[in-house]
Scaffold this active site. Sequence first.
Site, PDB file in Angstrom:
ATOM      1  N   SER A   1       0.789  -1.229   0.000  1.00 42.20           N
ATOM      2  CA  SER A   1       0.000   0.000   0.000  1.00 42.20           C
ATOM      3  C   SER A   1       0.821   1.278   0.000  1.00 42.20           C
ATOM      4  O   SER A   1       0.271   2.366  -0.216  1.00 42.20           O
ATOM      5  CB  SER A   1      -0.955   0.000   1.200  1.00 42.20           C
ATOM      6  OG  SER A   1      -1.994  -0.936   0.997  1.00 42.20           O
TER       7      SER A   1
ATOM      8  N   SER B   1       2.773  -6.811   0.964  1.00 41.75           N
ATOM      9  CA  SER B   1       2.346  -7.494  -0.246  1.00 41.75           C
ATOM     10  C   SER B   1       3.084  -8.809  -0.382  1.00 41.75           C
ATOM     11  O   SER B   1       4.302  -8.820  -0.623  1.00 41.75           O
ATOM     12  CB  SER B   1       2.608  -6.619  -1.479  1.00 41.75           C
ATOM     13  OG  SER B   1       2.264  -7.301  -2.674  1.00 41.75           O
TER      14      SER B   1
ATOM     15  N   HIS C   1       3.453   6.408   5.073  1.00 42.80           N
ATOM     16  CA  HIS C   1       2.597   5.352   4.534  1.00 42.80           C
ATOM     17  C   HIS C   1       3.366   4.041   4.595  1.00 42.80           C
ATOM     18  O   HIS C   1       4.573   3.998   4.382  1.00 42.80           O
ATOM     19  CB  HIS C   1       2.159   5.623   3.098  1.00 42.80           C
ATOM     20  CG  HIS C   1       0.776   5.107   2.806  1.00 42.80           C
ATOM     21  ND1 HIS C   1       0.451   3.758   2.833  1.00 42.80           N
ATOM     22  CD2 HIS C   1      -0.368   5.755   2.521  1.00 42.80           C
ATOM     23  CE1 HIS C   1      -0.833   3.610   2.570  1.00 42.80           C
ATOM     24  NE2 HIS C   1      -1.354   4.810   2.371  1.00 42.80           N
TER      25      HIS C   1
ATOM     26  N   GLY D   1       2.980  -0.486   3.867  1.00 42.83           N
ATOM     27  CA  GLY D   1       2.285  -1.449   3.029  1.00 42.83           C
ATOM     28  C   GLY D   1       2.863  -2.838   3.162  1.00 42.83           C
ATOM     29  O   GLY D   1       3.993  -3.028   3.617  1.00 42.83           O
TER      30      GLY D   1
ATOM     31  N   GLY E   1       4.277 -11.343   1.505  1.00 44.53           N
ATOM     32  CA  GLY E   1       5.486 -11.628   2.255  1.00 44.53           C
ATOM     33  C   GLY E   1       6.552 -10.555   2.209  1.00 44.53           C
ATOM     34  O   GLY E   1       7.687 -10.788   2.640  1.00 44.53           O
TER      35      GLY E   1
END
Length: 458
Positions: free
Chosen positions: A58, A300, A296, A298, A302
């Site tokens: 993300s 994804s 920010h 995120g 692993g």
Amino acid sequence: MSTNAFQQFVAKAAAEFAVPGIAVGIWHQGREIYAAHGVTSVANPHPVDEDTIFTLGSTSKSFTATALVILAEQGKVDFDAPVRRYLPDLRLADERSAAAITVGHLLNHTAGLDTWMLRDTGDGDDALKTYVDHLDELTVIAEPGERASYSQAAYNLLGRVIEVVTGTTYEQAMADLLFKPLGLENSTFFAAEAMTRKFSLGHSVTADGTTVVPTWKVHRSQNPGGGGASTARDLVRWARFHLGDGRAESGERIVSAEALQAMRRQTVELRGSSLGDGFGICWFLREIDGAATFAHGGSSVGQFADFIAVPEHDFAIAVVTNAEPGGTPCNLAVIRWALEHYLGLVDRDPEPVAFDRERAAGIIGDYEVDMMVVSVVDEGDYLSLAACIRPELRVDSPEMPADCEPAHMGFLHEDGDDYIVTEGPLQGQRGYFARDERGEVTAIDLAGRQFRRVRGRA
């Protein structure tokens, strides 16, 4: 601060959290600092460095939002306009919402859309259009503008807006608007591009050992919300741009400084969330030890990325790692060490109050969004929280992230509904329980997402 001490701490954190590979980049008052440790893959190991490509999850949303800020300054997008100005055929589960949602609602997660519609629409240039054509399958959880609830689907929808107003694919628009002008040479949305360079693979660490996750990244339709990939070096360039005056290193004007600064002004408040005190335009905004930050993170398949900037200190740090469940806590440990040792800023989690069984009885139960179920359980002398991907989704998409096993949690105050998780991969996550007008708990807020209560437990 000694670069050697920084490198030593990064290596120590990777070992502590069982992370095979980690890369870190720092920008601090005109200086670039890098540290890396470990390997790209335990199956086919190559050393990680600042030019190793990791998937961003993300953190990719910051690219999508910045592109829209550029397009808005060019007069091609109006944040106050309804999304249907650009996508007249948009259909949602609620017609009123479909007509009322604006671009701005999507940018600060107040559109009222559920978390993540997981749909593989292929690898073709029509992947986003097809995804958006099916958004009427996604639950609408609130009126537009009513509250903030983090939504991957909202950013995928924004990606389609970008395609329409630029007349090209989302990925090409990102290359034209950001990657090429800013010299982000190893940033991409495509596995075929990453595989020609040094890249990291995700890993899953269990009691049985460390294994490579067989899927590298999410479907193409998820690119605007979570499909990017980059390096520590490119993310430092990204930080320099966002801390700068809107020009590329070449001197080319990309966007005004005022527009970039507006992205980190609060547009909606977040209550009791470890994400921050509020959302700006995409960015999570939080004050740490008196200093304003924008950030920010995120995850994804692993791999995990975290980015945080402290404008008043001309400082930013990006951390990328390649294993679950240790990636997120490893990233946080490195960021907190850097903030303290470079800037003197101390970021610590608050302690929960003592367990109260009578109080706990009103919140135990199951809570859900479209992709996940959160369970709050009375364990006898403490509360636990677990977060599990829905079994039917895991069958169809084995690349989904690992479940978060039950971990201690507790209330933060003697009264009120704010809580904190105190162990496991969600350690430090804060949120609150929402109540209706009768005082009954109806939802739990976790990581900025509203999970609806579906079952209580005796």
